[in-house]
Design a protein around this motif. Structure first.
Motif: not given
Length: 229
Positions: A138-148
């Motif tokens: 989870l990247d709170p700055h860019d508001r991006r989440c990924r699983r793998g």
């Protein structure tokens, strides 16, 4: 603020228009899903969309889904007369940022709308670096989440709840602590609302991947498995 109200109960829609206009907002109203969807996609940008879940034509969840599919990040507050977390989760799964169940206080509605508008205007808040638990990132700055390698789309509120848990891997976090950290105006809000967002997160970050990363700590709240499940 410029606000779009999509509500098929005409008396309620007019009451919302008058009340919000009296507070200095510019309000546009649609009474069915077709008109609401057209305005949402072509007449923006809006600061907030106030969206009834049950509408003639496309429902609120479908409108929200279409908005997100078109890359529209406008904050969406869902209104629903339904009861139960599954109905509320329907709107959240579609990309809504918050919800209110009818009947509701106009004071609370105004506070929720202002909180959503502030969050959108502020953009990503300064916070921790990239958070990681196993292959969950989870990247709170860019508001991006990924699983793998798979990107996962989260609403602003879902992102806040997940960040709250990922900042404390393996530790139990109380519902009230999550509420205090993620909600702008937590006073008077039932802490059980957190269950709705956790349920929505589980459907997005766990279920499609066969994982179980957000664990219930009975009598307390939730904890995130340190290895990401």
């Amino acid at each position: 603020m410029r606000i779009l109200v999509v509500e098929d109960e005409e008396n309620l829609a007019e009451s919302l228009r008058q009340g919000l206009s009296a507070e200095g907002h510019h309000v546009e109203v649609a009474h069915d899903g077709h008109h609401g969807l057209d305005l949402a996609l072509t007449a923006g940008p809006y600061d907030v969309v106030l969206l009834d879940l049950m509408l003639p034509g496309p429902g609120g969840a479908e409108i929200c889904t279409r908005m997100r599919a078109h890359g529209d990040p406008t904050p969406v507050l869902v209104l629903t007369a339904k009861d139960g977390e599954y109905d509320e989760a329907e709107g959240l799964d579609a990309g809504a940022d918050d919800y209110l169940t009818k009947p509701f206080s106009f004071v609370v509605l105004g506070a929720r709308l202002r909180a959503l508008a502030r969050r959108a205007a502020a953009g990503p808040a300064a916070g921790p670096a990239v958070l990681q638990a196993g292959d969950l990132v989870l990247d709170p700055h860019d508001r991006r989440c990924r699983r793998g390698a798979q990107d996962i789309e989260l609403t602003a509120r879902e992102l806040g709840v997940l960040a709250c848990l990922m900042e404390r891997p393996g530790r139990a976090v109380a519902k009230q602590d999550i509420l205090d950290e993620v909600w702008d105006s937590p006073h008077g809000i039932d802490p059980n609302i957190v269950e709705v967002y956790v349920s929505s997160l589980r459907k997005k970050i766990d279920a499609p991947f066969g994982r179980r990363s957000i664990l219930t700590v009975h009598g307390t709240g939730y904890r995130l498995a340190a290895d990401g499940g």
